[in-house]
Design an enzyme around this catalytic site. Sequence first.
Site, short mmCIF file in Angstrom:
data_model
loop_
_atom_site.label_atom_id
_atom_site.label_comp_id
_atom_site.label_asym_id
_atom_site.label_seq_id
_atom_site.Cartn_x
_atom_site.Cartn_y
_atom_site.Cartn_z
N HIS A 1 0.85 -1.19 0.00
CA HIS A 1 0.00 0.00 0.00
C HIS A 1 0.88 1.23 0.00
O HIS A 1 0.85 2.04 0.92
CB HIS A 1 -0.93 0.01 1.22
CG HIS A 1 -1.82 -1.18 1.32
ND1 HIS A 1 -2.59 -1.45 2.43
CD2 HIS A 1 -2.09 -2.18 0.44
CE1 HIS A 1 -3.28 -2.57 2.23
NE2 HIS A 1 -2.99 -3.04 1.03
C1 LIG Z 1 0.15 -9.05 -1.74
C2 LIG Z 1 -0.76 -7.88 -2.01
C3 LIG Z 1 -1.94 -7.76 -1.30
C4 LIG Z 1 -2.79 -6.68 -1.55
N1 LIG Z 1 -3.98 -6.63 -0.89
C5 LIG Z 1 -4.82 -5.61 -1.10
C6 LIG Z 1 -6.09 -5.56 -0.46
O1 LIG Z 1 -6.51 -6.48 0.24
N2 LIG Z 1 -6.87 -4.48 -0.64
C7 LIG Z 1 -6.48 -3.44 -1.44
O2 LIG Z 1 -7.23 -2.48 -1.54
N3 LIG Z 1 -5.31 -3.50 -2.12
C8 LIG Z 1 -4.47 -4.55 -1.97
N4 LIG Z 1 -3.30 -4.61 -2.67
C9 LIG Z 1 -2.96 -3.48 -3.58
C10 LIG Z 1 -3.47 -3.67 -5.01
O3 LIG Z 1 -2.94 -4.81 -5.58
C11 LIG Z 1 -3.07 -2.43 -5.82
O4 LIG Z 1 -3.68 -1.30 -5.20
C12 LIG Z 1 -3.52 -2.43 -7.28
O5 LIG Z 1 -3.11 -3.58 -7.95
C13 LIG Z 1 -2.94 -1.19 -7.95
O6 LIG Z 1 -3.29 -1.16 -9.32
P1 LIG Z 1 -2.33 -0.45 -10.37
O7 LIG Z 1 -2.98 -0.55 -11.68
O8 LIG Z 1 -1.93 0.87 -9.85
O9 LIG Z 1 -1.00 -1.33 -10.35
P2 LIG Z 1 -0.79 -2.85 -10.82
O10 LIG Z 1 -2.04 -3.62 -10.68
O11 LIG Z 1 0.40 -3.34 -10.09
O12 LIG Z 1 -0.44 -2.73 -12.36
C14 LIG Z 1 0.73 -2.10 -12.82
C15 LIG Z 1 1.19 -2.80 -14.09
O13 LIG Z 1 2.11 -2.00 -14.77
C16 LIG Z 1 3.18 -2.80 -15.25
N5 LIG Z 1 4.35 -1.93 -15.42
C17 LIG Z 1 5.06 -1.31 -14.46
N6 LIG Z 1 6.05 -0.57 -15.00
C18 LIG Z 1 5.96 -0.72 -16.34
C19 LIG Z 1 6.70 -0.19 -17.43
N7 LIG Z 1 7.71 0.64 -17.25
N8 LIG Z 1 6.35 -0.58 -18.69
C20 LIG Z 1 5.31 -1.43 -18.88
N9 LIG Z 1 4.58 -1.96 -17.87
C21 LIG Z 1 4.89 -1.59 -16.62
C22 LIG Z 1 3.33 -3.86 -14.19
O14 LIG Z 1 3.99 -5.01 -14.71
C23 LIG Z 1 1.89 -4.13 -13.80
O15 LIG Z 1 1.29 -5.13 -14.58
C24 LIG Z 1 -2.44 -5.69 -2.47
C25 LIG Z 1 -1.26 -5.84 -3.20
C26 LIG Z 1 -0.42 -6.92 -2.98
C27 LIG Z 1 0.81 -7.07 -3.80
#
Ligand SMILES: Cc1cc2nc3c(=O)[nH]c(=O)nc-3n(C[C@H](O)[C@H](O)[C@H](O)COP(=O)(O)OP(=O)(O)OC[C@H]3O[C@@H](n4cnc5c(N)ncnc54)[C@H](O)[C@@H]3O)c2cc1C
Lengths: 588, 230
Positions: A515
């Site tokens: 987080h």
């Molecule tokens: C173990 C764990 C438990 C969690 N539990 C909770 C929970 O219970 N409740 C909650 O609210 N949240 C939880 N979270 C948080 C939640 O997973 C994230 O808030 C959410 O996935 C964020 O979405 P996002 O799109 O910002 O990032 P992500 O879903 O991480 O997506 C980002 C993507 O961008 C890609 N990327 C990064 N850099 C580049 C680049 N330079 N070029 C191309 N691609 C790139 C990555 O490979 C990834 O696929 C948890 C996370 C983890 C890891």
Amino acid sequence: MAQRLPGVDVLLVGFGWTGAIMAQELTAAGHDVLAIERGSWRETSTDFAPSFIQDELRYRYHGHLFEQTAQETLTFRNTPDQTALPMRRLGSFLPGTGVGGSILHWNGQAFRFLPYDFEIRRQTAARYGEAMIPPDMTLQDWGVTYDELEPHYTRWEELCGISGQTGNLKGQKQAGGNPFEGPRSKPYPTPPMKQTYGPMLFGEAAASLKLHPFPCPSGNMSQAYTNPLGVSMAPCTYCGFCEKFGCGNYSKASAQTTILPVLMQRKNFTLRTECEVTRINLDGSGAHATGVTYVDAHGNEFEQPAELVIVCAYILHNVHLLMASGIGTRYDPATGQGTLGKNYCYQLTPSVDVFFDDKLLNPFVGAGALGMIVDDWNGDNFDHAGLGFIHGGYIGGYMTTGRPIETELLPEGTPKWGAKWKQAFVKNYLTSMSLSLMGSVMPNKANYLDLDPTYRDVYGRPLMRMTYDFKQNELKLQDFAMGKMVDIANAMKPREIKKSPRGPHYDIAPYQSTHNTGGAIMGVNRRESVVNRYLQHWDVPNLFVVGASAFPHNSGYNPTGTVSALALWAATAIRDQYLKHPGPLVQS
Amino acid sequence: MTLGANTAAAREIKGGVDDPWLPHQADAPVPLENPGFAFFTPAEAAFVQSATERLIPEDDLGPGAKACGVALFIDHQLAGAYGRAGNWYMQGPWAKGEKTQGFQSRMTPADLYRAAIKAIDEHTMSAQGGKLFADLPVEAQDAMLSDLEGGKVDLGGADAKTFFQMLWQNTKEGMFSDPIYGGNKDMAGWKMLGFPGARYNYLDWVDRHGERYDQPPVGIRGRPAWNGAG
Ligand SMILES: Cc1cc2nc3c(=O)[nH]c(=O)nc-3n(C[C@H](O)[C@H](O)[C@H](O)COP(=O)(O)OP(=O)(O)OC[C@H]3O[C@@H](n4cnc5c(N)ncnc54)[C@H](O)[C@@H]3O)c2cc1C
Ligand code: SF4
């Protein structure tokens, strides 16, 4: 030399959770979208099959679904006078990589922030006076209100089929739900999960103390569900291989289980996997993005022109990519000038372990979001006068897993290894559980992200540098919340309890939560924030930055509900306003 | 186990046109077929067997690390990607760092084990009348492990605390991970705790508060009696 490719209308950097949301919303409106993802394609039936996903070593400890630090990491120090060193192994947080991103291996604890969160500075000053906000706390309002986000929270919950007990329906309090939550326009799409013994005991103890326990809103399905896109999910089987694992049962909300089956049918969507974006390109004016540069799995470099660039790469990479591209002004803690990297926050997660003699809790019957919660000491739900801190957090009695390498609750004074350790582990394994705080973290002048002067990544770019420690606000909150957790723990009538506080200094090694928030924050003016209330970059209007990087502070809840609501809010603005009249959506 | 052995080139998937689903995307894990040591020398194996047995000894609760194959498990981990720190950031410069800054060793796990075991055996040879660690009485072994844990032994280039933490973590992994990796023999680690292993459905058990779970554990490869009674 980078090879220049034909241009596209809309380009997404990263195809995790917010990338999937953006792609769904914009392709549904008829726009052509290209997403570039550094990891590979992933699907439930092939990648998280119940014939091998329950492998604690492979997924939890060898991190098969997580980012690899060899590829991407950051340096860390507690304070500006230390030398930052690389995070050589993942520990404190576990960002994902590959199609679906981190949401693949999330728990599913699915919260909305409080209305208070979005106007935290104004409301704090109004209730307690400006003096309540210490000078080193860079507390800011978000520029968007709960009421504006409410329809987007609702849409997110419906996309994911969130299971929960409504506490406040259009201002009417509902029995059994969270009485402190902001008003909902609709109830949760599915009923709450059934509770196992441990959370039930927590709920009874909390009720006996006149608190207001409610079941954790959950992205683990309490029953079969079909979302508004027509995608079906199956009931959770409480397998206990949830957090840090993909779900083999189609029971946990993720990009794979809610959006991709529909999105991948659309001809106006293209996905390029195993390609890592290394730079966002600007034209000579510096106020217009021309596209991105990326490197494929063979190391070939490409220039991908685009009319609109939306960065969805998880907070840490969002901020790093802006820094590596020289977009915006980096924050300087000495002067308070600049915005990029400012207000990095995290989560504060102390716990109290509870040991019974006679109660078999069967911890292996669990799910990522299975638990009971009390919200009585979150946000501004209680009077902070004289307490010396603002905000708070929820206290949860979760039963997420009994995986035996990770789950080790031992009473005070147990030796760390040897015969006595073994006896204590065996004696307590089935009969103990943990209560934990999802503590908020307030922004501080000295907690920020910038670029490291020494260490480089595989592309030769400086690593991002994180400077972060728990400050007075967190330490006082922790003391206060510990007292409350101890009261609840004792009301559960255990044999004994054990306090496990965090700190006094933040440690990057033990897992705490994924987080991370802030660094490219939203706000009401360009002096104080990187993006405007629609997540549009103040300096580069054809660039949007989506994710928890936009949070000006971190609330006492898990982030993804708010990450998702903001993504849907931004997608709506892009679709209905920006693409019709490209340009700044807010005049500054 | 190789991590992210990504030999495929970048892929373009056109929505509505191509089928993104590839067969055998993530392969099932390969069970350990070779029951012999692949990394440790006999002397190293003797060290790891005796040290891990002190960390998790055999007693009336069940077998210890030795009988559960923990040394064999660690050996195969060190022979693979884990041993090479295959997916960790290992670029310099190196510094010891603050306690809060995590793992900062320049040595890969394989290097660290090799160097630390050699230094510990040399240490006991000179301090304990020519005996290797594995030949010491258990009390002396425990004292040595405590000193390593507290960082009180100088191992030359290897950091004692870092080594102890790694050894203890790997011991737990070998004791409680799926038996396909060579440890947790006969699922003894799981049986001792009452952990049912790789089962995937507890729907019947959500409501059975306080009852003892009555099914034996299963591994990823199932168990001999998976389809039979009990
Ligand atoms: C173990 C764990 C438990 C969690 N539990 C909770 C929970 O219970 N409740 C909650 O609210 N949240 C939880 N979270 C948080 C939640 O997973 C994230 O808030 C959410 O996935 C964020 O979405 P996002 O799109 O910002 O990032 P992500 O879903 O991480 O997506 C980002 C993507 O961008 C890609 N990327 C990064 N850099 C580049 C680049 N330079 N070029 C191309 N691609 C790139 C990555 O490979 C990834 O696929 C948890 C996370 C983890 C890891
Ligand atoms: S606990 Fe439920 S949602 Fe989580 S992985 Fe298991 S079946 Fe899926």
